[in-house]
Scaffold this active site. Sequence first.
Site, PDB file in Angstrom:
ATOM      1  NE  ARG A 173      36.959  44.576  50.181  1.00 23.18           N
ATOM      2  CZ  ARG A 173      37.703  43.600  50.639  1.00 23.18           C
ATOM      3  NH1 ARG A 173      37.443  42.359  50.263  1.00 23.18           N
ATOM      4  NH2 ARG A 173      38.703  43.837  51.451  1.00 23.18           N
ATOM      5  NE  ARG A 195      36.534  43.997  55.031  1.00 18.62           N
ATOM      6  CZ  ARG A 195      37.648  43.324  54.736  1.00 18.62           C
ATOM      7  NH1 ARG A 195      37.585  42.070  54.349  1.00 18.62           N
ATOM      8  NH2 ARG A 195      38.812  43.873  54.867  1.00 18.62           N
ATOM      9  CG  ASP A 197      37.084  39.604  52.546  1.00 17.36           C
ATOM     10  OD1 ASP A 197      37.804  39.870  51.563  1.00 17.36           O
ATOM     11  OD2 ASP A 197      37.513  39.013  53.564  1.00 17.36           O
ATOM     12  CG  ASP A 205      39.531  36.212  52.494  1.00 11.06           C
ATOM     13  OD1 ASP A 205      39.689  37.122  51.654  1.00 11.06           O
ATOM     14  OD2 ASP A 205      39.565  36.399  53.721  1.00 11.06           O
TER      15      ASP A 205
HETATM   16  P1  ATP Z   1      42.847  38.983  55.031  1.00 13.25           P
HETATM   17  O1  ATP Z   1      43.577  38.465  53.833  1.00 13.25           O
HETATM   18  O2  ATP Z   1      43.695  39.096  56.264  1.00 13.25           O
HETATM   19  O3  ATP Z   1      41.562  38.254  55.290  1.00 13.25           O
HETATM   20  P2  ATP Z   1      41.455  41.051  53.611  1.00 13.25           P
HETATM   21  O4  ATP Z   1      40.539  39.951  53.190  1.00 13.25           O
HETATM   22  O5  ATP Z   1      40.821  42.281  54.170  1.00 13.25           O
HETATM   23  O6  ATP Z   1      42.489  40.489  54.710  1.00 13.25           O
HETATM   24  P3  ATP Z   1      41.918  41.987  50.992  1.00 13.25           P
HETATM   25  O7  ATP Z   1      42.092  43.453  50.934  1.00 13.25           O
HETATM   26  O8  ATP Z   1      40.554  41.432  50.674  1.00 13.25           O
HETATM   27  O9  ATP Z   1      42.394  41.455  52.427  1.00 13.25           O
HETATM   28  O10 ATP Z   1      42.918  41.248  50.022  1.00 13.25           O
HETATM   29  C1  ATP Z   1      44.172  41.757  49.708  1.00 13.25           C
HETATM   30  C2  ATP Z   1      44.862  40.835  48.716  1.00 13.25           C
HETATM   31  O11 ATP Z   1      45.153  39.570  49.287  1.00 13.25           O
HETATM   32  C3  ATP Z   1      44.092  40.470  47.477  1.00 13.25           C
HETATM   33  O12 ATP Z   1      44.173  41.457  46.494  1.00 13.25           O
HETATM   34  C4  ATP Z   1      44.774  39.177  47.034  1.00 13.25           C
HETATM   35  O13 ATP Z   1      45.680  39.368  45.969  1.00 13.25           O
HETATM   36  C5  ATP Z   1      45.591  38.759  48.230  1.00 13.25           C
HETATM   37  N1  ATP Z   1      45.464  37.348  48.575  1.00 13.25           N
HETATM   38  C6  ATP Z   1      46.503  36.488  48.762  1.00 13.25           C
HETATM   39  N2  ATP Z   1      46.088  35.265  49.043  1.00 13.25           N
HETATM   40  C7  ATP Z   1      44.725  35.309  49.036  1.00 13.25           C
HETATM   41  C8  ATP Z   1      43.724  34.332  49.264  1.00 13.25           C
HETATM   42  N3  ATP Z   1      44.028  33.057  49.555  1.00 13.25           N
HETATM   43  N4  ATP Z   1      42.430  34.724  49.170  1.00 13.25           N
HETATM   44  C9  ATP Z   1      42.110  36.022  48.879  1.00 13.25           C
HETATM   45  N5  ATP Z   1      43.033  37.000  48.655  1.00 13.25           N
HETATM   46  C10 ATP Z   1      44.325  36.642  48.739  1.00 13.25           C
HETATM   47 CA    CA Z   2      39.493  38.346  54.508  1.00 11.79          CA
HETATM   48 CA    CA Z   3      40.014  39.219  51.079  1.00 13.44          CA
END
Ligand code: ATP
Ligand code: CA
Ligand code: CA
Length: 169
Positions: A86, A95, A98, A100
């Site tokens: 990624r 991506r 992902d 979460d």
């Molecule tokens: P979204 O969070 O809106 O789904 P995204 O998945 O595209 O957007 P990322 O770039 O994958 O966002 O993540 C950015 C940051 O979010 C990660 O580096 C992480 O530190 C932070 N983060 C905070 N809370 C969480 C969580 N519950 N799960 C995953 N990442 C998290």
């Molecule tokens: Ca996400």
């Molecule tokens: Ca994420």
Amino acid sequence: MTEDAVRAFIGLGSNLGDRLANLKEAVLRLSKTDGVSVTRVSRVYETSPVGPPQPDFLNAVAEVRTVLSPRDLLAASLRIEEEMGRVRHERWGPRVIDLDLLNYGRMEIDERGLTVPHPRMHERAFVLVPLLELEPDPLLPADHPVTSLPLGPSAPAAVRPFAPPIEVP
Ligand code: ATP
Ligand code: CA
Ligand code: CA
């Protein structure tokens, strides 16, 4: 896995390359992570993207049991994203994978870099539809009752069943 294991839910998404293979690979990598066992995975849904114009996503949710802390579980997830190639460009852009962290037991966490329940999960049918398959009463961000969820008549068109549940490795 010990009796102290916590049940957590991880949301998976992919909209680049072989999307289904990417979801399966991520589930396999999660299951191979020390201190994590994957117990169930939802169906796979195809979903219209939010954010900039980009290919449709495949989304699913995995239930895990883990002895890792929330921090370590997030770190393991971010490491899997990295190992799978990624690259972060624009916010909410396309991506390969992902991961979460949606729920970690019934714990509420709000730290730098880690907010659980995931702060946008209640706005996203592509998270809620697969999650509700596995858990009818998920913990949502504070003050958001299950009756406020975006699962009205427009949800089915945006979240379409694509493949049966990914097998637990
Ligand atoms: P979204 O969070 O809106 O789904 P995204 O998945 O595209 O957007 P990322 O770039 O994958 O966002 O993540 C950015 C940051 O979010 C990660 O580096 C992480 O530190 C932070 N983060 C905070 N809370 C969480 C969580 N519950 N799960 C995953 N990442 C998290
Ligand atoms: Ca996400
Ligand atoms: Ca994420």
